[in-house]
Design a protein around this motif. Structure first.
Motif, PDB file in Angstrom:
ATOM      1  N   VAL A   1      63.359  86.062  61.967  1.00  0.00           N
ATOM      2  CA  VAL A   1      64.070  86.067  60.683  1.00  0.00           C
ATOM      3  C   VAL A   1      63.072  86.176  59.535  1.00  0.00           C
ATOM      4  O   VAL A   1      63.233  87.001  58.620  1.00  0.00           O
ATOM      5  N   ILE A   2      62.016  85.384  59.595  1.00  0.00           N
ATOM      6  CA  ILE A   2      61.048  85.401  58.489  1.00  0.00           C
ATOM      7  C   ILE A   2      60.379  86.770  58.390  1.00  0.00           C
ATOM      8  O   ILE A   2      60.267  87.354  57.310  1.00  0.00           O
ATOM      9  N   LEU A   3      59.948  87.298  59.567  1.00  0.00           N
ATOM     10  CA  LEU A   3      59.250  88.588  59.534  1.00  0.00           C
ATOM     11  C   LEU A   3      60.158  89.698  59.042  1.00  0.00           C
ATOM     12  O   LEU A   3      59.712  90.654  58.413  1.00  0.00           O
ATOM     13  N   ALA A   4      61.456  89.570  59.342  1.00  0.00           N
ATOM     14  CA  ALA A   4      62.363  90.636  58.931  1.00  0.00           C
ATOM     15  C   ALA A   4      62.728  90.491  57.461  1.00  0.00           C
ATOM     16  O   ALA A   4      62.835  91.478  56.735  1.00  0.00           O
ATOM     17  N   VAL A   5      62.927  89.247  57.031  1.00  0.00           N
ATOM     18  CA  VAL A   5      63.496  89.046  55.703  1.00  0.00           C
ATOM     19  C   VAL A   5      62.435  89.093  54.605  1.00  0.00           C
ATOM     20  O   VAL A   5      62.668  89.672  53.540  1.00  0.00           O
TER      21      VAL A   5
ATOM     22  N   THR B   1      47.950  84.869  55.484  1.00  0.00           N
ATOM     23  CA  THR B   1      47.976  83.476  55.028  1.00  0.00           C
ATOM     24  C   THR B   1      49.268  83.192  54.274  1.00  0.00           C
ATOM     25  O   THR B   1      49.860  82.127  54.430  1.00  0.00           O
ATOM     26  N   ALA B   2      49.700  84.147  53.473  1.00  0.00           N
ATOM     27  CA  ALA B   2      50.925  83.928  52.702  1.00  0.00           C
ATOM     28  C   ALA B   2      52.118  83.732  53.625  1.00  0.00           C
ATOM     29  O   ALA B   2      52.963  82.870  53.403  1.00  0.00           O
ATOM     30  N   MET B   3      52.161  84.528  54.716  1.00  0.00           N
ATOM     31  CA  MET B   3      53.282  84.420  55.640  1.00  0.00           C
ATOM     32  C   MET B   3      53.141  83.170  56.507  1.00  0.00           C
ATOM     33  O   MET B   3      54.132  82.530  56.868  1.00  0.00           O
ATOM     34  N   PHE B   4      51.909  82.836  56.847  1.00  0.00           N
ATOM     35  CA  PHE B   4      51.668  81.713  57.747  1.00  0.00           C
ATOM     36  C   PHE B   4      52.142  80.408  57.113  1.00  0.00           C
ATOM     37  O   PHE B   4      52.604  79.501  57.799  1.00  0.00           O
ATOM     38  N   ALA B   5      52.046  80.336  55.789  1.00  0.00           N
ATOM     39  CA  ALA B   5      52.469  79.115  55.113  1.00  0.00           C
ATOM     40  C   ALA B   5      53.959  78.875  55.292  1.00  0.00           C
ATOM     41  O   ALA B   5      54.431  77.754  55.131  1.00  0.00           O
TER      42      ALA B   5
ATOM     43  N   SER C   1      48.205  77.907  52.061  1.00  0.00           N
ATOM     44  CA  SER C   1      48.441  78.805  50.935  1.00  0.00           C
ATOM     45  C   SER C   1      47.225  78.855  50.017  1.00  0.00           C
ATOM     46  O   SER C   1      46.999  79.846  49.340  1.00  0.00           O
ATOM     47  N   SER C   2      46.388  77.798  50.035  1.00  0.00           N
ATOM     48  CA  SER C   2      45.184  77.937  49.207  1.00  0.00           C
ATOM     49  C   SER C   2      44.158  78.815  49.899  1.00  0.00           C
ATOM     50  O   SER C   2      43.239  79.321  49.264  1.00  0.00           O
ATOM     51  N   LEU C   3      44.340  79.029  51.214  1.00  0.00           N
ATOM     52  CA  LEU C   3      43.457  79.975  51.900  1.00  0.00           C
ATOM     53  C   LEU C   3      43.644  81.394  51.365  1.00  0.00           C
ATOM     54  O   LEU C   3      42.769  82.229  51.508  1.00  0.00           O
ATOM     55  N   SER C   4      44.792  81.662  50.747  1.00  0.00           N
ATOM     56  CA  SER C   4      45.037  83.036  50.305  1.00  0.00           C
ATOM     57  C   SER C   4      44.069  83.430  49.192  1.00  0.00           C
ATOM     58  O   SER C   4      43.865  84.613  48.953  1.00  0.00           O
ATOM     59  N   ALA C   5      43.457  82.431  48.547  1.00  0.00           N
ATOM     60  CA  ALA C   5      42.399  82.753  47.588  1.00  0.00           C
ATOM     61  C   ALA C   5      41.280  83.513  48.286  1.00  0.00           C
ATOM     62  O   ALA C   5      40.633  84.381  47.698  1.00  0.00           O
ATOM     63  N   TYR C   6      41.104  83.174  49.573  1.00  0.00           N
ATOM     64  CA  TYR C   6      40.052  83.809  50.354  1.00  0.00           C
ATOM     65  C   TYR C   6      40.276  85.317  50.438  1.00  0.00           C
ATOM     66  O   TYR C   6      39.339  86.101  50.278  1.00  0.00           O
TER      67      TYR C   6
ATOM     68  N   GLU D   1      51.695  88.587  47.170  1.00  0.00           N
ATOM     69  CA  GLU D   1      52.035  87.950  45.903  1.00  0.00           C
ATOM     70  C   GLU D   1      53.512  87.565  45.867  1.00  0.00           C
ATOM     71  O   GLU D   1      53.862  86.438  45.485  1.00  0.00           O
ATOM     72  N   TYR D   2      54.360  88.471  46.328  1.00  0.00           N
ATOM     73  CA  TYR D   2      55.785  88.160  46.282  1.00  0.00           C
ATOM     74  C   TYR D   2      56.156  87.104  47.318  1.00  0.00           C
ATOM     75  O   TYR D   2      57.064  86.302  47.102  1.00  0.00           O
ATOM     76  N   THR D   3      55.439  87.098  48.461  1.00  0.00           N
ATOM     77  CA  THR D   3      55.670  86.029  49.425  1.00  0.00           C
ATOM     78  C   THR D   3      55.315  84.682  48.804  1.00  0.00           C
ATOM     79  O   THR D   3      55.996  83.676  49.015  1.00  0.00           O
TER      80      THR D   3
END
Ligand code: SF4
Ligand code: SF4
Lengths: 221, 400
Positions: free
Chosen positions: B25-29, B98-102, B138-143, B259-261
């Motif tokens: 669901v998450i990957l699709a939506v 990282t954004a999706m993993f959160a 989500s702070s890993l996304s700075a990486y 960014e949108y995630t």
């Protein structure tokens, strides 16, 4: 209060004579910040309110272009046309005035003597054998229109000229005449010229003897 | 070996499939949501600016997002000569991963805390460090942004990355501080439990006794998403495109989707932590609830999330961008002290056993801060009397 020290007093005296100490000085001060300003939130909320007010007002200023065409002012300078006279002949007398006046050098005319034995042309001396305008090079300044003594060339209010190649954008005599045929039907003739009447120079030819001399010249000039 | 694996797969299948379904669901939506958020954003931007917005592709321009998606996938893959190729390709992917993993620990619908088998609106239910993991990931996304900026090997990119780095470090602190109060009262890091604690009446929602924490959280979270008014890492006027200056085509889309995630994550977190999640007065909780009730809860949550998304989008079109020192000042001089004092308030209320609604009094904190900063500013801009009398030329502005 104790007396100030002498050099201190001198310094103060000197400062008093500076221009900034004069009575005429107006003091500009930054406006005071209130708590509400420093809190930011009221400003943010009012900004949001402005955004929402515009969003729900439903008054879009967008014009849906290809469906709704803009209103072109009558003195708009768009694509050229070559006018025809009452007999349907090209009105241009191949005088080269427009070509000379053109600042972009985009008009090219080759003149030819009018066929005298043809009754259709018997009252004309010259006519343009070819007449080309490079519409890509043109800056739409209207100089050609102003220079033409017989109002043969005019700028119409056609603004959406496009083409796929450069060659397509070089308009020859037939093309320019067809622009006339198209635009003359719409009734939106250009307003700067005499709208199909003969120009002042043409009138001059018949009344040259009675006309007053051009300004700045003697009778003999 | 392989047999063992397959056997254990069958053995664990009853617990495995709900997680897989939720991942599906998450990957699709989420990518779809990202695509359509650009459309919604363009529409809202247009309405705010008295325009019409995309309206050519399909009814009301609804297929514009899909057309954009197709276009950008088919774009030329431009790879500048000067980039560090491996990192250059890795960075956008990392950003999106990282954004999706959160989202793994984020409930996207009503989840009961008794965790029965079957489909649940969460990938990994019952994670006791849920919110901590979410913040960490989500702070890993700075990486991803920093690596992208570095790998681009261009001045604009590295400036954007450096700014982003500073911004992330600064705003992580108020983000954590603001959530701490909520966690302290709930006594759990588990997001489902935090939402569970907000069931009951309307005034059990965290926003009604932690308004300051909500304010700090929302501001800091907005800064983490790199959006206006916090889009310093990619501000067009100064840095061309910031960290994604050298990116085009699908690699740019990955950054974009990340960014949108983030916006989706932030909106969900705000709704879950402060706005009562899937709870609404009169609606029964999810434990033992029938499917229609669950769906109703899902609708409530999604409505709250959409509201937050709407505010985030509208904020973009009503606020100008910060100057960088103002950005840092807001975090270090505004949000962090606010968060700290708020936390002290929570600690006092907890240790004295007072009712938690006393904490509504914390709204006095920003007012005090504003009073102090206004007084300080006014004192700094006032022209001293000595200058007026011509005794000192300092600070004099004359219009002669
Ligand atoms: S409009 Fe100006 S540039 Fe164009 S043909 Fe006429 S004189 Fe030349
Ligand atoms: S100025 Fe008029 S008459 Fe003379 S060549 Fe040009 S179009 Fe023809």
């Amino acid at each position: 209060m104790s007396e100030p020290q002498t050099n201190e007093a001198q310094k103060n005296e000197a400062l008093k004579n500076k221009p900034s100490a004069k009575k005429s000085v107006k003091w500009g001060e930054a406006p005071k910040l209130t708590i509400l300003d420093a809190l930011y939130l009221p400003a943010i909320v009012s900004g949001l309110a402005t955004a929402v007010r515009h969003a729900v007002s439903g008054k879009a200023t967008t014009r849906q272009y290809p469906e709704v065409e803009p209103e072109i002012p009558p003195n708009y300078r768009g694509v050229h046309r070559l006018n025809r006279d009452e007999a349907g002949r090209v009105k241009c007398v191949a005088c080269y005035m427009c070509q000379t006046a053109c600042p972009a050098n985009c008009i090219e005319i080759i003149a030819a003597p009018a066929p005298k034995d043809d009754p259709h042309w018997k009252d004309r001396d010259k006519f343009p054998a070819t007449f080309t305008i490079d519409e890509l090079r043109c800056i739409y300044c209207g100089m050609c229109e102003e220079a033409c003594p017989v109002d043969a060339i005019e700028l119409t209010s056609i603004y959406d000229l496009t083409g796929m190649t450069r060659e397509e954008m070089i308009f020859d005599k037939e093309k320019l005449l067809s622009v006339f045929d198209e635009t003359v039907k719409t009734g939106r003739d250009p307003v700067r010229t005499n709208r199909g009447k003969l120009g002042p120079a043409a009138e001059l030819s018949s009344t040259a003897k009675d006309a007053p001399p051009p300004p700045g010249r003697g009778k003999s000039g | 070996m392989i047999n063992n694996l397959i056997n254990s797969l069958f053995e664990y299948w009853p617990v495995l499939w709900p997680a897989l379904a939720a991942i599906g669901v998450i990957l699709a939506v989420v990518p779809f949501l990202g695509l359509y958020m650009t459309f919604v954003e363009r529409k809202i931007a247009a309405y705010v600016q008295d325009r019409v917005g995309p309206n050519r592709v399909g009814p009301f321009g609804l297929f514009q997002a899909i057309a954009d998606g197709i276009k950008i996938f088919l774009k030329e893959q431009l790879i500048p000569d000067h980039v560090f190729t491996a990192l250059y390709f890795l960075a956008p992917a990392f950003s999106l991963i990282t954004a999706m993993f959160a989202l793994v620990v984020m409930p996207f619908g009503p989840v009961a805390t008794d965790y029965k088998d079957g489909f649940r609106f969460i990938v990994a239910p019952g994670i006791d460090i849920g919110i901590l993991m979410m913040l960490a990931i989500s702070s890993l996304s700075a990486y991803g942004i920093i690596v992208g900026g570095w790998a681009s090997n261009s001045k604009y990119s590295i400036y954007g990355a450096i700014r982003s780095c500073a911004q992330f470090i600064s705003y992580e602190i108020p983000l954590g501080l603001s959530i701490l109060g909520v966690i302290a009262i709930t006594g759990s890091l588990n997001i489902e439990k935090i939402v569970e604690a907000q069931s009951g009446s309307l005034f059990d929602w965290n926003v009604f006794w932690q308004p300051v924490a909500m304010l700090v959280f929302f501001t800091a979270a907005l800064a983490e998403t790199n959006r206006l008014p916090f889009d310093l890492p990619e501000c067009e006027q100064e840095l061309v495109g910031g960290f994604h200056t050298e990116y085009s085509g699908i690699k740019f889309v990955l950054y974009f989707l990340a960014e949108y995630t983030h916006i989706v994550t932030v909106s969900f977190l705000t709704a879950l932590l402060f706005l009562g999640g899937w709870h609404f007065p009169g609606l029964p909780g999810p434990s033992g609830a029938s499917t229609p009730i669950l769906l109703l809860g899902l609708g409530v949550l999604l409505a709250k999330v959409s509201l937050v998304v709407l505010v985030i989008i509208l904020l973009r079109w009503s606020l100008p961008r910060f100057r960088f020192d103002q950005l840092m000042g807001l975090a270090w001089k505004g949000l962090i002290p606010l968060g700290l004092v708020n936390l002290v308030g929570v600690a006092i209320v907890l240790s004295l056993g007072l009712p938690k609604h006393l904490l509504i009094a914390t709204v006095i904190l920003p007012v005090l801060g504003a009073y102090y900063s206004a007084a300080k500013f006014n004192a700094s801009t006032a022209i001293p009397n000595a200058t007026r009398q011509g005794l000192s030329p300092q600070g004099a502005v004359s219009y002669e």
